[in-house]
Design a protein around this motif. Structure first.
Motif, PDB file in Angstrom:
ATOM      1  N   GLU A  57       0.199   0.124  -7.673  1.00 27.29           N
ATOM      2  CA  GLU A  57       0.746   0.129  -6.319  1.00 27.29           C
ATOM      3  C   GLU A  57       0.071   1.243  -5.531  1.00 27.29           C
ATOM      4  OE1 GLU A  57       5.183  -0.250  -5.087  1.00 27.29           O
ATOM      5  OE2 GLU A  57       4.764   1.910  -5.185  1.00 27.29           O
ATOM      6  N   TYR A  58      -0.416   0.908  -4.340  1.00 32.33           N
ATOM      7  CA  TYR A  58      -1.081   1.871  -3.474  1.00 32.33           C
ATOM      8  C   TYR A  58      -0.391   1.892  -2.124  1.00 32.33           C
ATOM      9  CZ  TYR A  58      -4.840   1.625  -6.919  1.00 32.33           C
ATOM     10  OH  TYR A  58      -5.553   1.672  -8.076  1.00 32.33           O
ATOM     11  N   GLN A  59      -0.377   3.057  -1.506  1.00 33.99           N
ATOM     12  CA  GLN A  59       0.181   3.169  -0.162  1.00 33.99           C
ATOM     13  C   GLN A  59      -0.655   4.139   0.658  1.00 33.99           C
ATOM     14  OE1 GLN A  59       4.188   4.693   0.160  1.00 33.99           O
ATOM     15  NE2 GLN A  59       4.479   3.769   2.176  1.00 33.99           N
ATOM     16  N   VAL A  60      -1.252   3.642   1.737  1.00 34.41           N
ATOM     17  CA  VAL A  60      -1.904   4.509   2.702  1.00 34.41           C
ATOM     18  C   VAL A  60      -0.798   5.181   3.493  1.00 34.41           C
ATOM     19  CG1 VAL A  60      -3.450   4.635   4.687  1.00 34.41           C
ATOM     20  CG2 VAL A  60      -3.927   3.026   2.824  1.00 34.41           C
ATOM     21  N   MET A  61      -0.838   6.507   3.591  1.00 36.11           N
ATOM     22  CA  MET A  61       0.239   7.245   4.230  1.00 36.11           C
ATOM     23  C   MET A  61       0.517   6.709   5.627  1.00 36.11           C
ATOM     24  SD  MET A  61      -0.566  11.147   3.010  1.00 36.11           S
ATOM     25  CE  MET A  61      -0.770  11.540   1.258  1.00 36.11           C
ATOM     26  N   GLY A  62       1.785   6.400   5.867  1.00 40.76           N
ATOM     27  CA  GLY A  62       2.173   5.861   7.164  1.00 40.76           C
ATOM     28  C   GLY A  62       2.131   4.356   7.238  1.00 40.76           C
ATOM     29  N   HIS A  63       1.738   3.709   6.131  1.00 37.09           N
ATOM     30  CA  HIS A  63       1.635   2.251   6.110  1.00 37.09           C
ATOM     31  C   HIS A  63       2.430   1.698   4.924  1.00 37.09           C
ATOM     32  CE1 HIS A  63      -1.523   2.133   9.237  1.00 37.09           C
ATOM     33  NE2 HIS A  63      -1.910   3.287   8.691  1.00 37.09           N
ATOM     34  N   GLY A  64       2.463   0.371   4.817  1.00 41.23           N
ATOM     35  CA  GLY A  64       3.201  -0.275   3.746  1.00 41.23           C
ATOM     36  C   GLY A  64       2.509  -0.168   2.404  1.00 41.23           C
ATOM     37  N   LYS A  65       3.226  -0.580   1.362  1.00 43.11           N
ATOM     38  CA  LYS A  65       2.699  -0.528   0.000  1.00 43.11           C
ATOM     39  C   LYS A  65       1.923  -1.802  -0.321  1.00 43.11           C
ATOM     40  CE  LYS A  65       6.428   2.480  -1.593  1.00 43.11           C
ATOM     41  NZ  LYS A  65       7.599   2.628  -2.479  1.00 43.11           N
ATOM     42  N   HIS A  66       0.914  -1.647  -1.144  1.00 40.87           N
ATOM     43  CA  HIS A  66       0.060  -2.766  -1.547  1.00 40.87           C
ATOM     44  C   HIS A  66      -0.060  -2.766  -3.059  1.00 40.87           C
ATOM     45  CE1 HIS A  66      -3.084  -5.717  -1.655  1.00 40.87           C
ATOM     46  NE2 HIS A  66      -3.996  -4.856  -2.069  1.00 40.87           N
ATOM     47  N   ARG A  67       0.203  -3.907  -3.691  1.00 40.94           N
ATOM     48  CA  ARG A  67       0.172  -4.006  -5.150  1.00 40.94           C
ATOM     49  C   ARG A  67      -0.838  -5.059  -5.579  1.00 40.94           C
ATOM     50  NH1 ARG A  67       5.180  -4.614  -3.194  1.00 40.94           N
ATOM     51  NH2 ARG A  67       6.541  -2.774  -3.275  1.00 40.94           N
ATOM     52  N   VAL A  68      -1.370  -4.878  -6.774  1.00 45.25           N
ATOM     53  CA  VAL A  68      -2.311  -5.869  -7.289  1.00 45.25           C
ATOM     54  C   VAL A  68      -1.602  -7.206  -7.491  1.00 45.25           C
ATOM     55  CG1 VAL A  68      -1.932  -5.220  -9.703  1.00 45.25           C
ATOM     56  CG2 VAL A  68      -4.089  -6.285  -9.042  1.00 45.25           C
ATOM     57  N   THR A  69      -0.300  -7.169  -7.764  1.00 44.31           N
ATOM     58  CA  THR A  69       0.456  -8.412  -7.964  1.00 44.31           C
ATOM     59  C   THR A  69       0.766  -9.120  -6.646  1.00 44.31           C
ATOM     60  OG1 THR A  69       2.451  -7.038  -8.044  1.00 44.31           O
ATOM     61  CG2 THR A  69       1.514  -7.742 -10.146  1.00 44.31           C
ATOM     62  N   ASP A  70       0.389  -8.512  -5.505  1.00 43.61           N
ATOM     63  CA  ASP A  70       0.597  -9.175  -4.220  1.00 43.61           C
ATOM     64  C   ASP A  70      -0.473 -10.241  -3.952  1.00 43.61           C
ATOM     65  OD1 ASP A  70       2.749  -7.560  -3.741  1.00 43.61           O
ATOM     66  OD2 ASP A  70       1.644  -6.113  -2.524  1.00 43.61           O
ATOM     67  N   LEU A  71      -1.522 -10.229  -4.757  1.00 46.04           N
ATOM     68  CA  LEU A  71      -2.621 -11.163  -4.524  1.00 46.04           C
ATOM     69  C   LEU A  71      -2.143 -12.613  -4.647  1.00 46.04           C
ATOM     70  CD1 LEU A  71      -5.445  -9.388  -6.540  1.00 46.04           C
ATOM     71  CD2 LEU A  71      -5.379  -9.693  -4.066  1.00 46.04           C
ATOM     72  N   ASP A  72      -2.584 -13.436  -3.741  1.00 50.59           N
ATOM     73  CA  ASP A  72      -2.271 -14.864  -3.769  1.00 50.59           C
ATOM     74  C   ASP A  72      -3.185 -15.531  -4.790  1.00 50.59           C
ATOM     75  OD1 ASP A  72      -1.859 -17.562  -3.319  1.00 50.59           O
ATOM     76  OD2 ASP A  72      -1.662 -17.333  -1.152  1.00 50.59           O
ATOM     77  N   GLN A  73      -2.604 -16.033  -5.868  1.00 42.56           N
ATOM     78  CA  GLN A  73      -3.412 -16.601  -6.945  1.00 42.56           C
ATOM     79  C   GLN A  73      -4.125 -17.887  -6.532  1.00 42.56           C
ATOM     80  OE1 GLN A  73       0.029 -16.073  -9.749  1.00 42.56           O
ATOM     81  NE2 GLN A  73      -1.576 -15.656 -11.235  1.00 42.56           N
TER      82      GLN A  73
END
Length: 528
Positions: free
Chosen positions: A53-69
């Motif tokens: 899980e990654y989050q650019v400060m001030g923005h939403g979180k992004h996860r590898v599991t968010d990828l559309d398969q």
């Protein structure tokens, strides 16, 4: 020397731009690391990402599991990540370039999805998870050099020195250097096989190829040791210690404040469990309410697994809207079952957390770092839909009332020899309960109520001192592992001088339980 090892590591990382400290990226990642014997005394190490899980400060979180398969390249990339990355660490502690285990799938993923490079691991990313050479004899002051290969920084060299030893673990301080890269850190490694227990690292990267100079703070630990991860800096550690030191130097701790509003009566009820404790009687109803659901996710075209319990573990606290009975759970195994009651083939649940906290009407989804296990990154929706039950073997901590004991200042408890009660001043009490070790089967937790000469309760003010709020050892920034034997610490200020101390004792024990989470939530809900 033990050679084979299989561990799960958690990593918390914060990357900040040197010219804009308020900007940057924070991440939480889990990796499974397997080390096996290789030729000529070396070791082959496979690193498999489990969740990120990654989050650019001030923005939403992004996860590898968010990828559309369904997107081109997504499934090949997830398949490649699930296969992992591999390096060989030689007997001289030289780690080769970290390469994808399945290079064909990785090349296909990069062709169809160029952004996949952001998920690729490099040598400097895994240094904190690689085994190292075990000397014939560990000694304080011993120095050693090891290297790893980085795509961006060439040969990364680690110069390390042993600073302390226990019978099982060596603590090292080290420096890191590479092309446009330098840093420092502290690490605990097992003396038996050289596998890392915990690592703190601060890395400085020079500006290059249009990217700004950055400072990266990371904290990596083997989850089997139940670490408390916090990527603090040495300055933040000093500030936390100074903050507590400063508070204890002021009234009502340094001297009675003379202000009744600074104190309050104990919220505990004699003869009853404290608000956060769970009794064994609460378990059957709670366990019958265990559920799991596959919750729809519009963005990734896959469902998200969530587990929970509909029942409570006891009545909500009458004095706090936040505090309620909370169960400490240590998962031991997880088995995924199909509709026939048999384990699902080719779908392994990897246990992540060695311990977790569960409250009544608990709910946690796999989008959270607090989810106790992980499915492989490339798990398909068809495999998810085949899941009918989740069986989990757990150890849980439950409490019972033991009784009270009145002692005079300076006396020790006869009921709980492990508790330490001292009085640095007539109005001050320091209470230290022995830290619960993961393998301990039972013990006693003790609280204290000060009494005056007439045996009446004296109102108090409490300050709980956490792991990073006290000075431990000589390091500017110690490892959590170095706090492992530190007691739970509570400072108490009484409104007036203390004549006696009432100790309230609560017994706790560990119970082995077999849990089964039943599937519900066809409508996209887990708890009503």
């Amino acid at each position: 020397m033990a050679v084979a090892a299989d561990s799960v590591y958690a990593s918390l990382q914060r990357i900040q731009h040197d010219d804009a400290p308020q900007s940057g990226v924070e991440s939480v990642t889990f990796h499974r690391v397997k080390a096996d014997a290789a030729a000529n005394g070396g070791r082959s190490v496979t690193v498999r990402p489990l969740w990120a899980e990654y989050q650019v400060m001030g923005h939403g979180k992004h996860r590898v599991t968010d990828l559309d398969q369904r997107e081109p390249g997504a499934q090949p990339m997830l398949d490649a990540l699930a296969s992992g990355f591999r390096t060989t660490v030689s007997a001289k502690d030289e780690a080769s370039v970290l390469e994808p285990v399945n290079t064909r799938l990785w090349e296909q993923a990069l062709t169809e999805m160029p952004d996949a490079t952001q998920w690729q691991l490099s040598g400097e990313h895994v240094l904190a998870m690689l085994p190292q050479h075990v000397p014939e004899q560990w000694q304080v002051g011993q120095t050693h050099r090891r290297t790893a290969q980085s795509h961006a920084h060439g040969t990364v060299a680690v110069e390390q020195k042993v600073v302390s030893l226990t019978p099982t673990v060596a603590v090292l301080e080290f420096t890191v250097s590479g092309k446009a890269l330098k840093g420092t850190g502290r690490q605990a490694v097992r003396r038996s096989d050289g596998m890392p227990v915990e690592t703190r690292t601060t890395l400085h990267r020079d500006a290059a190829r249009g990217f700004p100079a950055t400072t990266e703070t990371s904290h990596v630990a083997d989850l089997a040791y139940e670490p408390f991860l916090e990527p603090v800096t040495a300055e933040q550690y000093r500030q936390q210690v100074a903050s507590v030191t400063d508070e204890l130097a002021r009234p009502p701790y340094s001297a009675p404040s003379g202000r009744p509003e600074d104190y309050s009566a104990s919220k505990e009820v004699e003869g009853q469990l404290d608000a956060w404790m769970v009794s064994a009687d609460a378990l059957p109803a709670f366990e019958k309410s265990l559920r799991f659901a596959l919750l729809p996710d519009r963005d990734s075209a896959r469902t998200q697994l969530a587990i929970g319990a509909e029942a409570r573990l006891g009545p909500p606290s009458p004095v706090s809207s936040v505090l309620e009975p909370t169960l400490t759970v240590r998962p031991r195994s997880v088995t995924l079952l199909g509709r026939d009651g048999k384990p699902l083939p080719e779908l392994e649940a990897v246990r992540i957390l060695s311990s977790m906290q569960m409250e009544g009407r608990h709910k946690v989804a796999e989008t959270s770092p607090s989810f106790p296990f992980r499915l492989p990154l490339n798990t398909t929706e068809q495999q998810r839909q085949a899941l009918d039950r989740i069986r989990m073997t757990v150890d849980v901590e439950v409490h019972h009332w033991v009784g009270t004991e009145v002692i005079k200042p300076g006396e020790a408890s006869k009921v709980n020899p492990a508790v330490r009660v001292s009085m640095p001043a007539p109005h001050r009490i320091t209470l230290q309960n022995e830290r619960v070790q993961p393998a301990a089967p039972d013990g006693i937790w003790t609280s204290v109520v000060p009494l005056d000469a007439e045996g009446k309760e004296i109102p108090t003010r409490h300050l709980g001192v956490g792991p990073f709020q006290k000075k431990v050892g000589d390091s500017e920034l110690p490892l959590v592992w170095e706090f492992r034997t530190q007691p739970y610490w509570n400072e108490i200020a009484a409104e007036r001088p203390v004549a006696a101390l009432q100790l309230r004792h609560y017994g706790w024990e560990t119970l082995r339980r077999e849990w089964e989470f039943r599937r519900v939530g066809k409508d996209g809900k887990l708890l009503e």
